[in-house]
Scaffold this active site. Structure first.
Site, PDB file in Angstrom:
ATOM      1  N   CYS A 169       0.740  -1.112  -0.197  1.00  0.00           N
ATOM      2  CA  CYS A 169       0.028   0.525  -0.244  1.00  0.00           C
ATOM      3  C   CYS A 169       0.525   1.507   0.054  1.00  0.00           C
ATOM      4  O   CYS A 169       0.747   2.159  -0.902  1.00  0.00           O
ATOM      5  CB  CYS A 169      -1.098   0.372   0.711  1.00  0.00           C
ATOM      6  SG  CYS A 169      -1.309  -1.170   1.647  1.00  0.00           S
ATOM      7  N   HIS A 213      -2.715   6.025   4.235  1.00  0.00           N
ATOM      8  CA  HIS A 213      -2.035   5.492   4.335  1.00  0.00           C
ATOM      9  C   HIS A 213      -0.163   6.100   3.901  1.00  0.00           C
ATOM     10  O   HIS A 213       0.380   5.048   3.670  1.00  0.00           O
ATOM     11  CB  HIS A 213      -1.913   4.366   3.884  1.00  0.00           C
ATOM     12  CG  HIS A 213      -1.187   3.307   4.337  1.00  0.00           C
ATOM     13  ND1 HIS A 213      -1.101   1.488   3.931  1.00  0.00           N
ATOM     14  CD2 HIS A 213      -0.213   3.202   5.321  1.00  0.00           C
ATOM     15  CE1 HIS A 213      -0.423   0.901   4.972  1.00  0.00           C
ATOM     16  NE2 HIS A 213      -0.184   1.464   5.645  1.00  0.00           N
TER      17      HIS A 213
END
Ligand SMILES: *[C@@H]1O[C@H](CO)[C@@H](O)[C@H](O)[C@H]1NC(C)=O
Length: 615
Positions: free
Chosen positions: A103, A164
């Site tokens: 990610c 993130h």
């Protein structure tokens, strides 16, 4: 050495427009500056006819979705009618490659159009993503995202969903890595990732930490020492033994505290600069994100807008709102995919209702392949499906990086077109920047290429002759698509060790790592031709492939050129930037109240909003 690198660089710096001007203009009009400048303006306007349209952007990224999970990529048991419709009405990419199989680096690359190694967003150790909200690493300020440029171009920009890419640097609300610093006017979502720990009953990902403790060695050690002590060979002082026992106790207690407090400290929802729910209730999160996205579109349909809808699903902990629970044959995972597809449908309907569909470029992708090791604490399958592709998330086998890529811009892009050329999630950056009427920054290497010529069929071949596949900070594999052939060569310098050996996953550690203990090195590299062997089953040899040595030599030269272009930068993923720093801890109440609050205005959403009647 540096000289030979220059043409590569200038190519990347998108000088293909500038030299035309520099050469043509002085020849035609040597005498005065005014006509010269006018001609530049004229030339720019003339060549930029698609730019006049300046579309809106809705960029959708589903977390950990496998390419094999969508109907339009061949799934027959999951129902994704809205995403399938998007593909029917637009272009479907079948060799769309995420810049990283995890990610944080994949998203950094997506937003900046650059390999994440260039921004320092890659780990050097086992860990390749942020797992703690009070860590100090994040996307550096000097990186330029497409949102920042769109905003400068007058777009209203929003990030709804997962970020993130860091939050704070020096204190608990400096928000130095917050989406607002990177060009997003509006933010509603999570700064971290949704982990199993964020939902009660889903267990903890940190049991995997326990799996790394060498219990047997420790046990044998303790038993041996105890035996030697009893026999009187090595006398051990009582106090020392007590001290050691206390240390073990403290470590165990700290770990337990960490796991128990994790949801409160790391699973929070923000609206702009404020925490509005800590810890968050997951069940209706997709509903809330959708409602927020629809409201953003309603507020901004009169001006250019860019929405990055970054789904929190289908990463574990999985959830689906009651209307979608039990709707699929694939458990909670399938239900979550169904709900994401519903959400995509809501976005499409809203664009129609606001009459901005024709003028909006929609994109749907996943940040990497499905995470094969996701089996729930109750043994349910919580992973997606990567189709014919090998392995998944955290590896650079095709299953880890070949992601869905669907683009629709009715009237400008062809409908129902399939493109098998290599493209990258880094291509969205230059594509958006150009369509927004701006130029990509000239002071840095941009690794993505404008997708429009390929999507519109103005060119047949992708400009990605080489793609470099990194596992954290380590160059793991290289893809070479020679312009004069249809081979897709892929050479691996190392491959992850699978546990158990016969499966294609790293079940023992929950994800594959890139550090020496966890991989096997290959010299000569393992070579595949994906055009003949898309599932990467049989490495080629000098005997089976006449071009074996020539291909590896081309790749070696390309690697040298590429690595020479990577300027060392400050790593954002050193242990110091990954660890918990208590003074950075975001907390919406006093610590005594355990960082709890519920003040999200979207919280009450429980059932999907009424479908709009279709006229
Ligand atoms: C569809 O997706 C589900 C869930 O990931 C998977 O289990 C199934 O094998 C896929 N089916 C096909 C036909 O690809």
């Amino acid at each position: 050495m540096t000289k030979t690198l220059l043409p590569e660089h200038t190519d990347n710096l998108k000088l293909n427009e500038v030299p035309i001007l520099a050469v043509k203009v002085p020849l035609k009009m040597k005498t005065t500056w005014i006509p010269c400048c006018l001609s530049i303006l004229f030339f720019k306007a003339g060549s930029a006819s698609p730019l006049e349209k300046r579309p809106n952007f809705v960029l959708m990224m589903v977390d950990d979705l496998g390419i094999g999970d969508l109907g339009c990529y061949g799934n027959t048991t999951l129902r994704t009618p809205n995403i399938d419709k998007l593909a029917q009405e637009g272009v479907k990419l079948t060799q769309h490659i995420a810049a990283a199989p995890l990610c944080t680096p994949s998203r950094a690359a997506f937003l900046t159009g650059r390999y994440p190694i260039r921004s320092g967003m890659v780990g050097q150790g086992r860990l390749g993503v942020y797992v703690i909200s009070a860590a100090s690493g994040g996307l550096p300020n000097q990186e330029v995202t497409f949102a920042k440029i769109a905003k400068q171009q007058g777009y209203k920009t929003a990030l709804i969903g997962k970020w993130h890419l860091g939050l704070n640097c020096e204190w608990s609300n400096d928000h130095c890595h917050h989406p607002s610093v990177h060009g997003f006017d509006h933010f509603y979502g999570i700064t971290m990732t949704n982990l199993r720990d964020c939902q009660t009953g889903h267990g903890t990902v940190f049991v995997n930490v326990l799996a790394h403790i060498p219990y047997r060695a420790l046990g044998v050690g303790v038993a041996t020492v105890a035996l030697l002590h009893v026999r009187g060979v090595v006398p051990i002082r009582r106090r020392l033994a007590l001290c050691l026992a206390a240390l073990v106790g403290v470590a165990a207690a700290s770990f337990t505290m960490f796991v128990l407090t994790f949801p409160n400290l790391n699973c929070f929802l923000m609206r702009n600069q404020d925490i509005v729910e800590q810890p968050y209730v997951s069940e209706n999160l997709t509903q809330r994100m959708t409602r927020e996205a629809v409201e953003f579109l309603e507020r901004n349909s009169e001006r250019p807008f860019l929405l990055f809808l970054s789904f929190i699903q289908v990463h574990t902990a999985l959830f689906a709102s009651p209307r979608f629970q039990g709707t699929s044959q694939h458990g909670l995972y399938g239900d979550a995919v169904h709900e994401v597809d519903w959400s995509v449908g809501q976005i499409m309907q809203t664009l129609n209702r606001l009459s901005v569909s024709e003028n909006t470029l929609l994109y749907l992708t996943s940040d990497q392949g499905a995470h094969l090791e996701e089996i729930s604490v109750r043994g349910e399958v919580h992973r997606g499906w990567n189709g014919i592709y090998k392995a998944g998330k955290s590896t650079n086998w095709e299953g880890g990086i070949r992601v869905p890529g669907v683009l629709r811009w009715s009237g400008t892009l062809p409908a129902g077109k399939l493109i098998d050329e290599p493209t990258s999630n880094m291509d969205i950056f230059p594509t958006v920047v150009k369509l927004a009427g701006a130029s990509t920054p000239g002071d840095r290497i941009i690794d993505g290429h404008d997708l429009l010529p390929l999507l519109q069929g103005r060119v047949k071949r992708s400009r990605h002759e080489f793609l470099f596949h990194y596992c954290n900070a380590y160059l793991n594999a290289v893809r070479w698509c020679p312009p004069d052939s249809h081979s897709v060569w892929k050479a691996f310098f190392f491959t992850p060790n699978f546990y158990p050996e016969n499966g294609t996953g790293c079940f023992h550690t929950h994800a594959c790592f890139c550090t020496p203990e966890y991989v096997t090195y290959h010299d000569p590299p393992l070579l595949f031709d994906l055009s003949r062997d898309p599932s990467e089953t049989t490495p080629l040899t000098a005997d089976s492939e006449p071009a074996f040595h020539a291909v590896l030599e081309e790749i070696r030269v390309a690697v040298e050129r590429h690595t020479g272009s990577v300027v060392p930068v400050l790593s954002q993923m050193t242990p110091g930037k990954l660890v918990w720093k208590p003074w950075l801890q975001p907390c919406c109440s006093s610590l005594a109240q355990l960082c709890r609050c519920e003040r999200d205005s979207q919280r009450s959403i429980s059932t999907p909003p009424q479908e709009q009647p279709t006229s």
